[in-house]
Design a protein around this motif. Structure first.
Motif, short mmCIF file in Angstrom:
data_model
loop_
_atom_site.label_atom_id
_atom_site.label_comp_id
_atom_site.label_asym_id
_atom_site.label_seq_id
_atom_site.Cartn_x
_atom_site.Cartn_y
_atom_site.Cartn_z
N LYS A 3 24.64 27.61 -40.28
CA LYS A 3 23.07 28.24 -40.67
C LYS A 3 22.78 27.14 -41.72
CE LYS A 3 24.78 32.21 -41.83
NZ LYS A 3 25.13 33.52 -41.99
N VAL A 4 21.23 26.75 -41.40
CA VAL A 4 20.47 25.84 -42.26
C VAL A 4 19.21 26.71 -42.77
CG1 VAL A 4 19.35 23.53 -42.36
CG2 VAL A 4 21.52 23.98 -41.13
N LEU A 5 18.97 26.33 -44.23
CA LEU A 5 17.83 26.88 -44.80
C LEU A 5 16.99 25.69 -45.24
CD1 LEU A 5 16.07 29.10 -46.05
CD2 LEU A 5 17.57 28.89 -48.04
N LEU A 6 15.79 25.43 -44.99
CA LEU A 6 14.79 24.44 -45.39
C LEU A 6 14.04 24.80 -46.47
CD1 LEU A 6 13.48 22.82 -42.11
CD2 LEU A 6 15.07 21.87 -43.94
N VAL A 7 13.91 24.00 -47.46
CA VAL A 7 12.97 24.45 -48.81
C VAL A 7 12.29 23.16 -49.24
CG1 VAL A 7 13.10 25.21 -51.24
CG2 VAL A 7 14.98 25.68 -49.53
N ASP A 8 10.73 23.18 -49.13
CA ASP A 8 9.99 22.15 -49.83
C ASP A 8 8.73 22.84 -49.84
OD1 ASP A 8 8.33 20.01 -49.74
OD2 ASP A 8 9.99 18.80 -49.18
N ASP A 9 8.01 22.23 -50.85
CA ASP A 9 6.55 23.02 -51.13
C ASP A 9 5.65 22.20 -50.25
OD1 ASP A 9 6.75 20.57 -52.29
OD2 ASP A 9 5.35 21.07 -54.02
N GLU A 10 5.69 21.37 -49.43
CA GLU A 10 4.84 20.97 -48.59
C GLU A 10 4.96 21.41 -47.08
OE1 GLU A 10 3.97 16.52 -48.69
OE2 GLU A 10 5.20 16.55 -50.78
N ARG A 11 3.90 22.23 -46.85
CA ARG A 11 4.16 22.81 -45.39
C ARG A 11 4.21 21.79 -44.18
NH1 ARG A 11 5.67 27.62 -43.50
NH2 ARG A 11 4.04 28.58 -45.21
N MET A 12 3.61 20.71 -44.33
CA MET A 12 3.72 19.39 -43.21
C MET A 12 5.25 19.22 -43.19
SD MET A 12 1.64 16.13 -42.94
CE MET A 12 0.20 16.87 -43.03
N ILE A 13 5.82 18.93 -44.40
CA ILE A 13 7.11 18.42 -44.39
C ILE A 13 8.12 19.59 -43.74
CG2 ILE A 13 9.18 17.71 -45.66
CD1 ILE A 13 7.36 16.50 -47.23
N LEU A 14 7.97 20.78 -44.10
CA LEU A 14 8.71 21.98 -43.46
C LEU A 14 8.60 22.20 -42.00
CD1 LEU A 14 8.18 24.95 -46.06
CD2 LEU A 14 10.37 23.58 -45.49
#
Length: 504
Positions: A3-14
């Protein structure tokens, strides 16, 4: 799947990373996306990931703060940091938390996939190491348990124990029970597979757990120790009452013991059940002390007559009488079994032409009987087989049947002989009667009468303890010759009549 979780404050990168990576091909599953560290922690609480891919610089809680907080709660999560050249100092801080994987922005699908595969390889390696350690620990635990189980088996089964075993048991009872314990025995009285016996053993330990039972399974027996108290006896009684409707078993509890050297073997515990019925509960107050001597005589000829006359109930009553006398005298189970095995072998010797039993196998089986009632059941079945087997052969002739009836009526007559019977009752040729009797009964008429009279002497002497030897001799047909009667009695039975009339 990992299981992988993505965390970034830029929606485009997410959105970009989530769409370009072929998660299933990497054995992974994207379980969530977060815009900062606080959102990530909330998602981790709901569904813990194996891998977190996170940016370093984020509002609220940045990547360094996220890993610092998450490491305490989720130490096995692996981290991949996304960082720019200007964030190298932050990356160095992350290394203090064990973060090993970094991706420089901007990064493409291939770089992200390689980083994920590298982390997965690391996870699998750690899992393999953990499984190996667990396997080693499990083997060590099983080995220790097996050693303890073997020691318990030796303690309860072997007469001569090593000093190490005795000392180990002494220390165990001291540490576990503070020198206040009881021996306990649960005996399953029906055929069950070993795994069923083990399941029953676990049920016992669970039901009596407050008394810290330590038990071992030996064949159909569960034997061991428990902390002694009145509550142990009551709880065991309730357990017996609750479960003996679905499983036939008996329970034996010893009195309080204070030293591991006060040993009771499995056989000593089983002995207490010998004169009890099946499904018994035997607390320490109901234990008996056994006697090592007995004057029991075996009514072989009487049983033979009943069997020849197809009187199985009467023959069985003779066996029941012997068993009752041994129970009243609390003869040791070993001695009682010896008497009853001897009775079986003597009876079989009287029916040599009827090979209905494997005698060695039966003797071995009898030695394992727990209750004396098992002997009664066996003899009942044996007598039925002997009589049934006999029906397939020629029945006793009417004349031999008459001879047996006259022996029962006239055994007290000193004139009883083959010649007397031929002349005064049957009015037939004595030689002919002798030949037909031996052919059908397997022994001479005079031998049969002598053995029958001696059996009757035993029966009378046990009922009338004040009878004199000369009176007994006269009652069974030896007239005025008590000395000859005593000599003959001792030769056949191995005892003198006075030893039965006045037992020491």
């Amino acid at each position: 799947m990992f299981k992988v979780l993505l965390v970034d404050d830029e929606r485009m990168i997410l959105d970009g990373i989530s769409s370009i990576v072929e998660w299933h091909k990497l054995e992974t599953e994207l379980i969530g996306k977060a815009m900062n560290g606080l959102e990530a922690l909330e998602l981790m609480d709901k569904n813990t990931p194996d891998i977190v891919i996170t940016d370093i610089t984020m509002p609220g809680l940045d990547g360094i703060g996220l890993v610092a907080k998450a490491k305490e709660k989720y130490p096995n999560v692996k981290w991949i940091f996304l960082s720019g050249y200007s964030e190298f100092d932050y990356a160095q801080q992350a290394m203090r938390y064990g973060v090993k994987h970094y991706l420089l922005k901007p990064c493409n699908e291939e770089q992200i996939s390689e980083a994920i595969l590298e982390v997965i390889k690391e996870i699998k390696k750690e899992q393999a190491a953990e499984e190996y350690i667990h396997l080693i620990e499990e083997k060590a635990t099983k080995s220790t348990m097996l050693q303890f189980e073997n020691m318990l088996k030796q303690y309860f089964m072997y007469q001569n124990l090593s000093k190490d075993t005795v000392q180990a048991m002494k220390e165990m009872t001291k540490q576990n029970y503070r020198n206040s314990f009881a021996f306990l025995l649960f005996t399953v009285e029906e055929e069950k597979e070993f795994n069923k016996i083990n399941e029953f053993s676990l049920l016992i330990e669970k039901s009596l757990k407050e008394f810290h039972p330590l038990t071992v399974v030996i064949e159909n027996h569960i034997v061991g120790f428990a902390r002694y108290s009145d509550e142990l006896i009551e709880q065991s009684r309730l357990f017996h009452k609750a479960h003996n409707k679905t499983l036939s078993f008996s329970i034996v509890l010893s009195e309080q013991k204070r030293d591991g050297e006060e040993r009771l073997s499995l056989h000593q515990l089983l002995d207490q059940l010998f004169y009890q019925s099946k499904q018994s509960f035997l607390p320490p107050t109901e234990w008996v002390e056994f006697q090592t001597s007995s004057s029991n005589m075996l009514p072989v000829e009487e049983i033979v007559i009943h069997l020849k006359k197809r009187q199985s109930i009467e023959a069985l009553n003779c066996v029941k009488k012997v068993c009752h006398q041994m129970a009243e005298n609390t003869v040791t189970p070993k001695l009682a079994k010896g008497y009853l095995i001897q009775l079986f072998l003597l009876l079989m010797s009287k029916f040599p032409h009827r090979e209905v039993e494997d005698r060695l196998q039966v003797v071995s089986q009898m030695e394992q009987f727990i209750h004396i009632e098992s002997f009664v059941i066996y003899f009942e079945q044996l007598f039925d087989r002997l009589i049934h087997h006999g029906k397939e052969e020629r029945k006793l002739s009417p004349v031999v049947q008459d001879m047996l009836d006259y022996i029962e009526e006239e055994f007290g007559n000193p004139d009883l002989s083959l010649q007397w019977l031929a002349s005064n009752r049957l009015f037939m040729n004595a030689d002919y009667l002798g030949k037909i009797f031996k052919k059908e009964m397997g022994q001479r008429f005079s031998t049969f009468v002598t053995n029958y009279r001696i059996d009757k002497a035993v029966e009378i002497a046990e009922k009338e303890q004040d009878i004199k030897v000369f009176e007994l001799a006269e009652r069974i047909g030896f007239g005025n010759n008590p000395q000859y009667f005593s000599q003959l009695f001792k030769r056949i039975k191995g005892f003198t009549p006075s030893q039965i009339i006045q037992p020491n």
